[in-house]
Design an enzyme around this catalytic site. Structure first.
Site, mmCIF file in Angstrom:
data_model
loop_
_atom_site.group_PDB
_atom_site.id
_atom_site.type_symbol
_atom_site.label_atom_id
_atom_site.label_comp_id
_atom_site.label_asym_id
_atom_site.label_seq_id
_atom_site.Cartn_x
_atom_site.Cartn_y
_atom_site.Cartn_z
ATOM 1 N N ILE A 1 -4.990 -5.949 -9.487
ATOM 2 C CA ILE A 1 -3.715 -6.345 -8.886
ATOM 3 C C ILE A 1 -3.866 -7.354 -7.752
ATOM 4 O O ILE A 1 -2.935 -8.070 -7.431
ATOM 5 C CB ILE A 1 -2.946 -5.086 -8.417
ATOM 6 C CG1 ILE A 1 -2.702 -4.157 -9.619
ATOM 7 C CG2 ILE A 1 -1.640 -5.444 -7.757
ATOM 8 C CD1 ILE A 1 -1.950 -4.779 -10.782
ATOM 9 N N ASP B 1 -2.370 -8.336 5.864
ATOM 10 C CA ASP B 1 -1.212 -7.612 5.354
ATOM 11 C C ASP B 1 -0.470 -8.563 4.426
ATOM 12 O O ASP B 1 -0.452 -9.762 4.676
ATOM 13 C CB ASP B 1 -0.331 -7.225 6.553
ATOM 14 C CG ASP B 1 1.021 -6.679 6.140
ATOM 15 O OD1 ASP B 1 1.127 -5.452 6.011
ATOM 16 O OD2 ASP B 1 1.970 -7.468 5.947
ATOM 17 N N CYS C 1 2.456 3.671 10.284
ATOM 18 C CA CYS C 1 3.459 2.778 10.878
ATOM 19 C C CYS C 1 3.308 1.388 10.289
ATOM 20 O O CYS C 1 2.230 1.008 9.849
ATOM 21 C CB CYS C 1 3.254 2.690 12.390
ATOM 22 S SG CYS C 1 3.342 4.282 13.195
ATOM 23 N N TRP D 1 10.653 -6.446 4.056
ATOM 24 C CA TRP D 1 9.666 -5.838 4.947
ATOM 25 C C TRP D 1 9.614 -6.521 6.312
ATOM 26 O O TRP D 1 8.651 -6.394 7.048
ATOM 27 C CB TRP D 1 8.295 -5.801 4.269
ATOM 28 C CG TRP D 1 8.217 -4.724 3.221
ATOM 29 C CD1 TRP D 1 9.133 -3.737 2.991
ATOM 30 C CD2 TRP D 1 7.172 -4.516 2.259
ATOM 31 N NE1 TRP D 1 8.717 -2.933 1.954
ATOM 32 C CE2 TRP D 1 7.533 -3.376 1.486
ATOM 33 C CE3 TRP D 1 5.963 -5.166 1.981
ATOM 34 C CZ2 TRP D 1 6.712 -2.891 0.449
ATOM 35 C CZ3 TRP D 1 5.164 -4.675 0.947
ATOM 36 C CH2 TRP D 1 5.535 -3.552 0.196
ATOM 37 N N ASP E 1 4.011 -11.265 -6.004
ATOM 38 C CA ASP E 1 4.324 -9.836 -5.885
ATOM 39 C C ASP E 1 5.735 -9.600 -5.395
ATOM 40 O O ASP E 1 6.144 -10.185 -4.390
ATOM 41 C CB ASP E 1 3.373 -9.180 -4.874
ATOM 42 C CG ASP E 1 2.001 -8.938 -5.466
ATOM 43 O OD1 ASP E 1 1.874 -9.046 -6.690
ATOM 44 O OD2 ASP E 1 1.070 -8.637 -4.705
ATOM 45 N N HIS F 1 4.078 -8.252 -9.602
ATOM 46 C CA HIS F 1 3.650 -6.856 -9.523
ATOM 47 C C HIS F 1 4.709 -6.086 -8.752
ATOM 48 O O HIS F 1 5.257 -6.593 -7.773
ATOM 49 C CB HIS F 1 2.298 -6.758 -8.812
ATOM 50 C CG HIS F 1 1.891 -5.337 -8.541
ATOM 51 N ND1 HIS F 1 1.858 -4.807 -7.281
ATOM 52 C CD2 HIS F 1 1.531 -4.337 -9.381
ATOM 53 C CE1 HIS F 1 1.484 -3.521 -7.360
ATOM 54 N NE2 HIS F 1 1.277 -3.220 -8.615
ATOM 55 N N ASP G 1 15.326 -10.016 -16.335
ATOM 56 C CA ASP G 1 15.971 -11.263 -15.925
ATOM 57 C C ASP G 1 15.118 -12.076 -14.942
ATOM 58 O O ASP G 1 15.349 -13.262 -14.742
ATOM 59 C CB ASP G 1 17.340 -10.936 -15.297
ATOM 60 C CG ASP G 1 18.273 -12.130 -15.307
ATOM 61 O OD1 ASP G 1 18.215 -12.918 -16.272
ATOM 62 O OD2 ASP G 1 19.045 -12.285 -14.342
ATOM 63 N N HIS H 1 -4.207 5.476 -5.383
ATOM 64 C CA HIS H 1 -3.956 6.147 -4.102
ATOM 65 C C HIS H 1 -4.826 7.374 -3.926
ATOM 66 O O HIS H 1 -4.798 8.023 -2.896
ATOM 67 C CB HIS H 1 -2.476 6.533 -3.982
ATOM 68 C CG HIS H 1 -1.599 5.325 -3.910
ATOM 69 N ND1 HIS H 1 -1.022 4.771 -5.036
ATOM 70 C CD2 HIS H 1 -1.253 4.529 -2.879
ATOM 71 C CE1 HIS H 1 -0.349 3.691 -4.677
ATOM 72 N NE2 HIS H 1 -0.474 3.528 -3.381
#
Length: 765
Positions: A437, A495, A522, A567, A605, A647, A662, A701
């Site tokens: 990914i 990030d 956080c 975000w 992404d 993704h 779409d 995860h």
């Protein structure tokens, strides 16, 4: 004039709670150490509000993990797998529910309405025996009282609690959660009796579910619950608080006719239509808690405009019945601007974090009472004016380019199956192609290199060498594993949003603007304060370097416009979609530069596309239209032979599958391993999907390494509903948080499973 705060961030100005929690979980500190940090944070929050002149100060909004989990503990609704045998619930059972333990998994976590906060979902059924098992609400009320602060204890309301739950494993999916209302009310009655005995005079029930599309049956549950509590509530003032959206007409009628309730709280920032309902009629003699200070953003309040709104409301409900409040809990905003010494002075004057919002609420209440702080109001007016006229906010070129988008819907010239044919001629991939990914493990060394470069402790040349070496290592690993489409591993990125925001104009970054996402985790959202543009290429240097190291296709890696928007803290002086279109144009420039540099596969992404979905069904299509349009803008200009991937992370795809189609990407990879069945059921139900698709074949995860058989079995399940010529094989998310000792064997098993099935499919043909 009275002032009220709905709730306050728990993490602490420097994330003190995060570090205390993680230290406790790692066995490095005791439960007492954790309790001391928590108590110190609570007392400083209460003192801060008390010193600011706030009249209605909340208690029990602090939590060591999540307020819904606190309610589950209060009700003794512990799932049997945690082996709880009654008695007061302690940290061991509490954190096992939140995080799982060596022998049993955690409870499910899901998004809290449309915020980026996540709550722990209660698991309920007809067998649950509710009992009063956590005295936290009463203990914290007494704790504040001992410090000389009389607070308003806050409880998650009984109806919202049930509507936020899910049927436990083994319980019929159709089980009515609301049928449990009469089983949980006795516990609420015990809590209320204790709070009353301790001296509480006000109590706040959070019932945010009232802003959702509810049926008559659900609204009836509110009427039932609050009349059943009537005897327990007598002698108490009761506030029912709603937030995050307008309250629909029927819900407004139900809410305002609850007899046992003294005051009603509304979000007047995201719920402007509620203003009309209040103007159309508000029950006489009741209090209105007017949420005019935004709890979900970081902009300073426009005090003059809020004061006008409040004065109009005062005319309707009466001077002594109006309370100035926040739109929702301040949990969703950053803690304190004081901890931002490096932030640009002008931009800083436009902002207010939680601590500043407390002051704003009080300033508005004081002004309403006829004692306006002139200096404070005029500084606020000056900051509002400077933000309106600042050349840093407005960029004519960007405004024009975004306005010009209105005329087209930005689709690629040919349809997806024709494009996939042209791409296959160029890429020459096997059937069931393998890829990952994007990110590879971020080692301590790697983080140190980035940190030292940022602090100017190493030269740019040394930094580039270190990153180049890391990319080379990642490329070699993938070639040895025989993966088909490679990634560079993103060693240069901190990030997925911040990395791009730092290179775009119109973004600002904080040092301590942390917001709780879940538990101790956080996030630090960037602030979009102005028109967004891309001064120069952002990723071309690294992607070209990586492509030059291999003959296999190397994916360019970008974050999509909708995810960057969802975000971030977004400017509130223009509609969100306009900001999104600006970001889309900046990403479009980058996509086209990557293509010119010879990158033939580009992934954009959109992990957070679904996160922005509005709470009300009637607003879904408008959002999905501009969100999907923004994605198409980024890649509508590329050649047919350039393969566009996207993704997405775990979202309930089923309800937005048509929007996903779409988006018109060539290949979509989906985080799916935790909800395999859910995703595949969409295709089983006959949704036609012609583009490439890679539902994740294992869960990244978890540290566990899936076997080749397990992965092959998953792929076979997918082949039962998807054509073999469109299926891709990949993990479900980036590998950033994993260790190489886990990543290498897992990917090796993944490639082996794909090869095994290629052989099997080949012989079948």
């Amino acid at each position: 004039m009275a002032s009220h705060i709905v709730g306050y961030p728990r993490m602490g100005p420097k994330r003190e709670l995060k570090f205390a929690l993680e230290s406790f979980w790692d066995g490095k500190s005791s439960a007492e150490d954790l309790q001391k940090v928590a108590a110190d944070l609570r007392s400083s929050i209460w003192k801060q509000m008390s010193d600011a002149g706030i009249k209605f100060i909340p208690s029990n909004t602090f939590s060591c993990y999540d307020q819904v989990l606190d309610t589950t503990a209060m009700l003794g609704a512990v799932p049997p797998r945690y082996g709880w045998n009654g008695g007061e619930i302690g940290f061991d059972v509490y954190f096992s529910m939140a995080r799982g333990n060596a022998s049993v998994p955690a409870m499910e976590m899901t998004k809290w309405f449309d915020t980026n906060y996540h709550y722990i979902v209660p698991e309920l059924g007809p067998e649950v025996n509710f009992s009063y098992a956590s005295h936290k609400a009463v203990n914290e009320y007494k704790e504040a009282k001992a410090l000389g602060v009389d607070t308003v204890p806050v409880l998650v309301g009984p109806v919202s609690y049930l509507l936020l739950s899910k049927p436990a494993k083994g319980v019929e999916k159709s089980f009515s959660l609301l049928s449990l209302i009469d089983k949980i009310l006795p516990v609420y009655q015990e809590v209320l009796a204790e709070l009353k005995a301790a001296g509480a005079s006000w109590i706040q029930f959070d019932e945010p579910k009232l802003v959702m599309d509810l049926g008559a049956h659900e609204l009836q549950a509110f009427t039932h619950a609050y009349s059943a509590l009537e005897a327990s509530l007598s002698g108490l003032n009761v506030l029912v608080e709603t937030y995050f959206a307008d309250v629909p007409v029927e819900a407004y009628k139900t809410l305002t006719s609850l007899k046992s309730v003294t005051g009603f709280g509304f979000d007047l920032v995201r719920g402007t239509k509620t203003l009309e309902l209040i103007k159309g009629g508000f029950p006489s003699g009741k209090y209105l808690f007017a949420g005019v200070v935004d709890g979900r953003n970081i902009w300073a309040n426009n005090l003059a405009s809020s004061l006008d709104t409040l004065k109009a409301l005062e005319g309707i409900v009466g001077k002594d019945k109006l309370v100035v409040s926040t739109s929702c809990s301040l949990l969703h905003t950053a803690v304190d601007l004081v901890n931002e010494p490096k932030l640009d002075k002008e931009i800083k004057s436009w902002l207010a974090f939680a601590a500043q919002k407390v002051v704003e609420v009080n300033a508005l209440a004081t002004a309403l009472a006829g004692q306006q702080d002139e200096a404070f109001f005029s500084a606020n007016a000056a900051a509002q004016a400077s933000r309106k006229s600042s050349p840093r906010v407005t960029n004519e070129t960007v405004q024009k380019a975004a306005a010009a988008l209105k005329g087209s819907d930005h689709r690629r010239a040919t349809n997806v199956s024709a494009r996939l044919d042209s791409q296959q001629k160029k890429l020459n991939l096997p059937i069931l192609p393998t890829t990952t990914i994007g990110s590879f493990p971020q080692t301590m060394d790697l983080r140190r290199v980035r940190r030292e470069y940022k602090a100017k402790k190493i030269s740019e040349q040394n930094y580039v060498e270190a990153i180049k070496e890391e990319i080379n290592k990642v490329v070699k690993i993938q070639e040895e594993l025989d993966i088909d489409v490679l990634v560079h591993g993103e060693p240069e990125r901190n990030d997925m949003v911040e990395y791009f925001g730092e290179q775009l104009s119109g973004f600002a970054f904080t040092a301590n603007g942390w917001v709780q996402s879940y538990g101790s985790r956080c996030v630090k959202p960037p602030i979009i304060y102005g028109d967004v543009s891309r001064p120069k290429a952002m990723t071309v240097f690294w992607s070209s370097m990586a492509q030059s190291m291999t003959k296999r296709p190397m994916k360019g890696m970008l974050t999509g416009p909708v995810t960057i928007l969802n975000w971030s803290f977004v400017r509130n002086d223009q509609p969100r979609f306009e900001t999104c279109y600006q970001i889309a144009l900046a990403i479009k420039d980058e996509v086209e530069d990557l293509e010119k540099a010879g990158i033939t596969v580009i992934q954009i992404d959109e992990a957070a596309l679904r996160e922005g979905l509005p709470l009300r069904k009637s607003e879904h299509s408008f959002y999905l239209n501009w969100a999907v349009h923004s994605f198409r803008i980024t890649n509508c200009g590329v050649e047919d032979t350039t393969q566009i991937h996207t993704h997405m992370c775990y979202s309930n795809f089923n309800d937005i599958i048509h929007s996903i189609i779409d988006m018109d990407a060539d290949v979509i990879t989906i985080e799916n391993s935790r909800s395999d069945e859910k995703l595949l059921s969409v295709f089983r139900e006959g949704v036609k999907y012609g583009a490439g698709i890679g539902p994740g074949v294992y869960d990244i995860h978890s540290p566990r390494i899936p076997s080749e058989e397990e992965i092959a079995d998953r792929i076979e399940k997918m082949l039962a509903v998807l054509e073999s010529n469109i299926l891709w094989v990949n993990p479900d998310c980036g590998l950033k948080t994993r260790k190489y000792a886990e990543v290498k064997p897992a990917l090796s098993n993944m490639v082996a499973a794909a090869k095994h099935l290629r052989t099997k499919l080949g012989s079948a043909q």
